[in-house]
Design a protein around this motif. Structure first.
Motif, PDB file in Angstrom:
ATOM      1  N   UNK A  10       5.158  -1.594   8.661  1.00 48.60           N
ATOM      2  CA  UNK A  10       4.414  -0.660   9.499  1.00 48.60           C
ATOM      3  C   UNK A  10       3.391  -1.413  10.333  1.00 48.60           C
ATOM      4  N   UNK A  11       2.409  -0.712  10.775  1.00 45.61           N
ATOM      5  CA  UNK A  11       1.407  -1.296  11.683  1.00 45.61           C
ATOM      6  C   UNK A  11       0.015  -1.096  11.092  1.00 45.61           C
ATOM      7  N   UNK A  12      -0.725  -2.195  10.893  1.00 51.34           N
ATOM      8  CA  UNK A  12      -2.032  -2.102  10.255  1.00 51.34           C
ATOM      9  C   UNK A  12      -1.853  -1.537   8.859  1.00 51.34           C
ATOM     10  N   UNK A  13      -2.534  -0.418   8.595  1.00 53.12           N
ATOM     11  CA  UNK A  13      -2.381   0.205   7.267  1.00 53.12           C
ATOM     12  C   UNK A  13      -1.430   1.402   7.328  1.00 53.12           C
ATOM     13  N   UNK A  14      -0.787   1.596   8.492  1.00 48.83           N
ATOM     14  CA  UNK A  14       0.098   2.759   8.675  1.00 48.83           C
ATOM     15  C   UNK A  14       1.542   2.410   8.280  1.00 48.83           C
ATOM     16  N   UNK A  15       1.995   2.980   7.176  1.00 54.81           N
ATOM     17  CA  UNK A  15       3.352   2.713   6.692  1.00 54.81           C
ATOM     18  C   UNK A  15       4.368   3.421   7.575  1.00 54.81           C
ATOM     19  N   UNK A  16       5.448   2.720   7.925  1.00 51.71           N
ATOM     20  CA  UNK A  16       6.552   3.331   8.682  1.00 51.71           C
ATOM     21  C   UNK A  16       7.787   3.457   7.788  1.00 51.71           C
ATOM     22  N   UNK A  17       8.120   2.402   7.053  1.00 50.26           N
ATOM     23  CA  UNK A  17       9.331   2.448   6.217  1.00 50.26           C
ATOM     24  C   UNK A  17       8.964   2.846   4.784  1.00 50.26           C
ATOM     25  N   UNK A  54       2.725  -3.877   5.396  1.00 55.06           N
ATOM     26  CA  UNK A  54       1.618  -2.961   5.078  1.00 55.06           C
ATOM     27  C   UNK A  54       1.270  -3.128   3.602  1.00 55.06           C
ATOM     28  N   UNK A  55       2.297  -3.230   2.761  1.00 57.23           N
ATOM     29  CA  UNK A  55       2.089  -3.528   1.340  1.00 57.23           C
ATOM     30  C   UNK A  55       3.367  -4.156   0.801  1.00 57.23           C
ATOM     31  N   UNK A  56       3.280  -4.673  -0.429  1.00 61.72           N
ATOM     32  CA  UNK A  56       4.412  -5.373  -1.012  1.00 61.72           C
ATOM     33  C   UNK A  56       4.514  -6.784  -0.456  1.00 61.72           C
ATOM     34  N   UNK A 204      13.166   8.372   6.295  1.00 59.30           N
ATOM     35  CA  UNK A 204      11.704   8.391   6.224  1.00 59.30           C
ATOM     36  C   UNK A 204      11.200   8.263   4.781  1.00 59.30           C
ATOM     37  N   UNK A 205      11.924   8.917   3.866  1.00 55.35           N
ATOM     38  CA  UNK A 205      11.460   8.954   2.479  1.00 55.35           C
ATOM     39  C   UNK A 205      12.150   7.940   1.573  1.00 55.35           C
TER      40      UNK A 205
END
Ligand SMILES: Nc1ncnc2c1ncn2[C@@H]1O[C@H](COP(=O)(O)OP(=O)(O)OP(=O)(O)O)[C@@H](O)[C@H]1O
Length: 225
Positions: A10-17, A54-56, A204-205
């Motif tokens: 994602x972008x910054x702290x905004x998760x996309x996947x 974003x994480x992981x 998305x989920x």
């Protein structure tokens, strides 16, 4: 080659996947599919190391290789005052001396690359005079010449006619047969089924990652969400 441990792109702290776990094996050929906006390009850029997760985590083994990168067409500048031959020659630079330039053998490989994509007769044409499909053929010739261990393609056939798509698909198959690892964002499910042994289907989920011939439900064992 690339191990994903609860990776969220994602972008910054905004998760996309969604969160992804799994391994992109060396020598594998994987299609990344999913609806518009689900994060396929974002994931590809993250796997290339162009965006931080974003994480992981993302772990390269043994280390991040040279990547052959083909961006979506609309992000490319078509107005360069250089020839097709010059652009394709850039694919040879990692293996030749900057001072000696292209030797006879390297020049022959440039022409072989141009011939593979049916562009030999346009070697001296300037890039700005190319159609979209011819431009894509040129980029494939450069990528074929580059012989990068990992090749990432973002929607390589968008806006490309069937004949050209077929020629370009043959180059991807050839790169895979030469042992290069292929990751490609695609929308054409027939092409995915026919050519790509592995599929990473983003939603998305959730995500489904595994053998292409298995249904997403059957693949759920290979996918961690
Ligand atoms: N630089 C950016 N900053 C913030 N959000 C972005 C950025 N680039 C893309 N996005 C958003 O991230 C989401 C996923 O975009 P992405 O391009 O990865 O999707 P995609 O699955 O490749 O879509 P498509 O199939 O339409 O090419 C979209 O909602 C998009 O608006």
């Amino acid at each position: 080659m690339i191990e994903l441990d609860h990776l969220v792109a994602g972008y910054g702290s905004c998760a996309i996947t969604p969160s992804l776990c799994g391994v992109v094996e060396a020598g594998s050929m994987t299609a990344i599919v999913g609806a518009n906006g689900c994060g396929k390009s974002t994931l590809l850029k993250t796997l290339a190391g162009l965006l931080p997760p974003v994480s992981g985590t993302l772990h390269w083994s043994p280390s991040r290789p040279v990547i052959g990168w083909l961006a979506q067409r609309q992000t490319l500048d078509l107005h360069f005052p250089i020839t097709v031959q010059d652009v394709v020659s850039m694919g040879a630079w990692p293996r030749i001396s900057l001072f000696r330039g292209l030797n006879r053998q390297a020049r022959a490989r440039v022409f072989e690359a141009l011939e593979r994509v049916g562009m030999l007769n346009m070697a001296k044409t300037t890039v700005e005079a190319l159609s979209g499909g011819q431009f894509q053929r040129m980029l494939f010739a450069r990528m074929w010449l580059q012989q990068a261990p990992l090749v990432m393609l973002d929607e390589p056939f968008t806006g490309i006619d069937e004949t050209t798509s077929h020629v370009l698909m043959e180059q991807i198959v050839d790169m895979h047969q030469q042992g290069q690892t292929i990751l490609a964002v695609l929308h054409d499910s027939e092409r995915v089924k026919r050519y790509f042994p592995q599929t990473l289907r983003l939603d998305t989920e959730s995500a489904h990652w595994g053998a292409t011939e298995l249904t997403p439900a059957q693949n759920s064992g290979a996918c961690l969400v």
